[in-house]
Scaffold this motif. Structure first.
Motif, PDB file in Angstrom:
ATOM      1  N   ILE A 142       0.837  -1.209   0.000  1.00 20.31           N
ATOM      2  CA  ILE A 142       0.000   0.000   0.000  1.00 20.31           C
ATOM      3  C   ILE A 142       0.866   1.250   0.000  1.00 20.31           C
ATOM      4  O   ILE A 142       0.624   2.191  -0.764  1.00 20.31           O
ATOM      5  CB  ILE A 142      -0.957  -0.012   1.212  1.00 20.31           C
ATOM      6  N   LYS A 143       1.905   1.282   0.849  1.00 22.88           N
ATOM      7  CA  LYS A 143       2.788   2.450   0.913  1.00 22.88           C
ATOM      8  C   LYS A 143       3.460   2.693  -0.431  1.00 22.88           C
ATOM      9  O   LYS A 143       3.542   3.832  -0.905  1.00 22.88           O
ATOM     10  CB  LYS A 143       3.852   2.250   1.993  1.00 22.88           C
ATOM     11  N   GLY A 144       3.955   1.615  -1.051  1.00 24.16           N
ATOM     12  CA  GLY A 144       4.610   1.753  -2.351  1.00 24.16           C
ATOM     13  C   GLY A 144       3.657   2.262  -3.415  1.00 24.16           C
ATOM     14  O   GLY A 144       4.000   3.139  -4.211  1.00 24.16           O
ATOM     15  N   ALA A 145       2.422   1.732  -3.417  1.00 20.79           N
ATOM     16  CA  ALA A 145       1.433   2.155  -4.406  1.00 20.79           C
ATOM     17  C   ALA A 145       1.021   3.609  -4.195  1.00 20.79           C
ATOM     18  O   ALA A 145       0.855   4.362  -5.157  1.00 20.79           O
ATOM     19  CB  ALA A 145       0.208   1.245  -4.330  1.00 20.79           C
ATOM     20  N   VAL A 146       0.873   4.033  -2.934  1.00 16.56           N
ATOM     21  CA  VAL A 146       0.477   5.417  -2.641  1.00 16.56           C
ATOM     22  C   VAL A 146       1.596   6.384  -3.023  1.00 16.56           C
ATOM     23  O   VAL A 146       1.345   7.479  -3.539  1.00 16.56           O
ATOM     24  CB  VAL A 146       0.078   5.575  -1.161  1.00 16.56           C
ATOM     25  N   ARG A 147       2.858   5.976  -2.793  1.00 14.00           N
ATOM     26  CA  ARG A 147       3.997   6.814  -3.199  1.00 14.00           C
ATOM     27  C   ARG A 147       4.006   7.002  -4.717  1.00 14.00           C
ATOM     28  O   ARG A 147       4.190   8.113  -5.225  1.00 14.00           O
ATOM     29  CB  ARG A 147       5.319   6.190  -2.747  1.00 14.00           C
TER      30      ARG A 147
END
Length: 313
Positions: A142-147
């Motif tokens: 999720i963090k990678g996708a949001v970044r």
């Protein structure tokens, strides 16, 4: 009083028509970034267990809405107080698109083993391993996708801002809000549909009806092909859109391309448009390759200096 009310309604209708036209123009110019956003997010969410795919997509979509809540006011503030910064920001966004496209192609060429069946089997086995912390795995996804979404959303908003730079403040607010909300709903709605294609195919295969079983088998066959096509189209679009932004920002290059394509457009408009897109993409690839070379050189220089510092404390 009735005349005043009719005049007000006419003004509102005219403004909404203008907003619709501007929104369509902005959506057309940002379609490449949205396509890449779709492909990248569908790719990043893949690997999550089937039961958790939609919750993960929803979590990333909420992060995307938060990104838009930050970016849209920031873009409006820039257009209100620093309008001269719009074109440089668009150029930076276009250059980043081209750089990212070249980096993506280079990564595919030098890391082809990541697409191999053996690598995919290893990833699936790791996800099924009970020792793997799935909560942490999902959070990282999720963090990678949001970044990634933040970067691509910034490009979408900046390109849209350039499209509506001459419009009134009210129109800019409405257009950027419509693009921000529409892009998020469209991209993550499609991502949710794409990641569930496999489940739909497996469900149809279990049916007794021969037609549904064949349809399910076709979906399972088409799903990975669709992902590859999205990835390829997204990469091509990055070069055409990024290159077009850079070309329009450099008058000498724009005049050169116009000189080449104008005679072709005079005889065949469609062929001339295609040629313009190809030349924009070629210029984008050249700029992206130069930028990537500079970035790699800087990384090597700083990396080398760190190694020297470590060797001689």
């Amino acid at each position: 009083m009735a005349t005043s009310l009719l005049a007000l309604l006419d003004d509102i209708t005219t403004m909404l028509d203008d907003v619709a036209v501007l929104t369509k123009m902005a959506a057309t110019k940002t379609s490449a970034v949205m396509g890449d956003d779709l492909a990248l997010n569908a790719e990043q969410v893949s690997g999550v267990s089937a039961q958790r795919e939609l919750p993960v997509v929803w979590a990333v979509a909420k992060g995307s809405f938060i990104n838009k809540l930050i970016l849209v006011p920031a873009a409006l503030a820039i257009s209100a107080f620093f309008p001269a910064a719009i074109i440089p920001l668009m150029m930076i966004g276009g250059l980043f698109l081209c750089y990212e496209g070249v980096e993506k192609v280079l990564h595919k060429l030098t890391h082809s083993e990541e697409d191999s069946p053996e690598h995919k089997a290893e990833v699936s086995a790791a996800v099924r391993d009970p020792k793997v912390d799935l909560v942490a795995f999902e959070k990282d996804k999720i963090k990678g996708a949001v970044r990634t979404d933040f970067i691509l959303s910034a490009e979408i908003i900046v390109i849209s801002l350039g499209t509506v730079a001459a419009a009134s403040l009210g129109q800019r607010v409405l257009v950027l809000s419509a693009i921000g909300i529409g892009a998020t709903v469209l991209v993550y709605g499609l991502v949710a549909g794409i990641v569930k294609l496999d489940d739909a195919g497996r469900s149809l295969i279990k049916r007794r009806d021969a037609f549904r079983r064949k349809l399910g088998a076709g979906i399972l066959t088409a799903a990975p092909i669709l992902m590859k096509c999205l990835s390829i189209l997204g990469t091509v679009a990055m070069f055409t859109v990024g290159g077009s932004i850079l070309v329009h920002g450099i008058p000498a290059v724009e005049h050169l391309i116009e000189g080449i394509t104008t005679p072709v457009k005079a005889t065949n408009g469609f062929l001339g448009t295609v040629l313009t897109s190809v030349l924009d993409a070629v210029f984008g690839i050249i700029c992206g390759a130069i930028t990537l070379g500079v970035v790699l050189l800087v990384k090597r220089m700083f990396g080398g200096s760190k190694k020297v510092a470590a060797a001689h404390p």
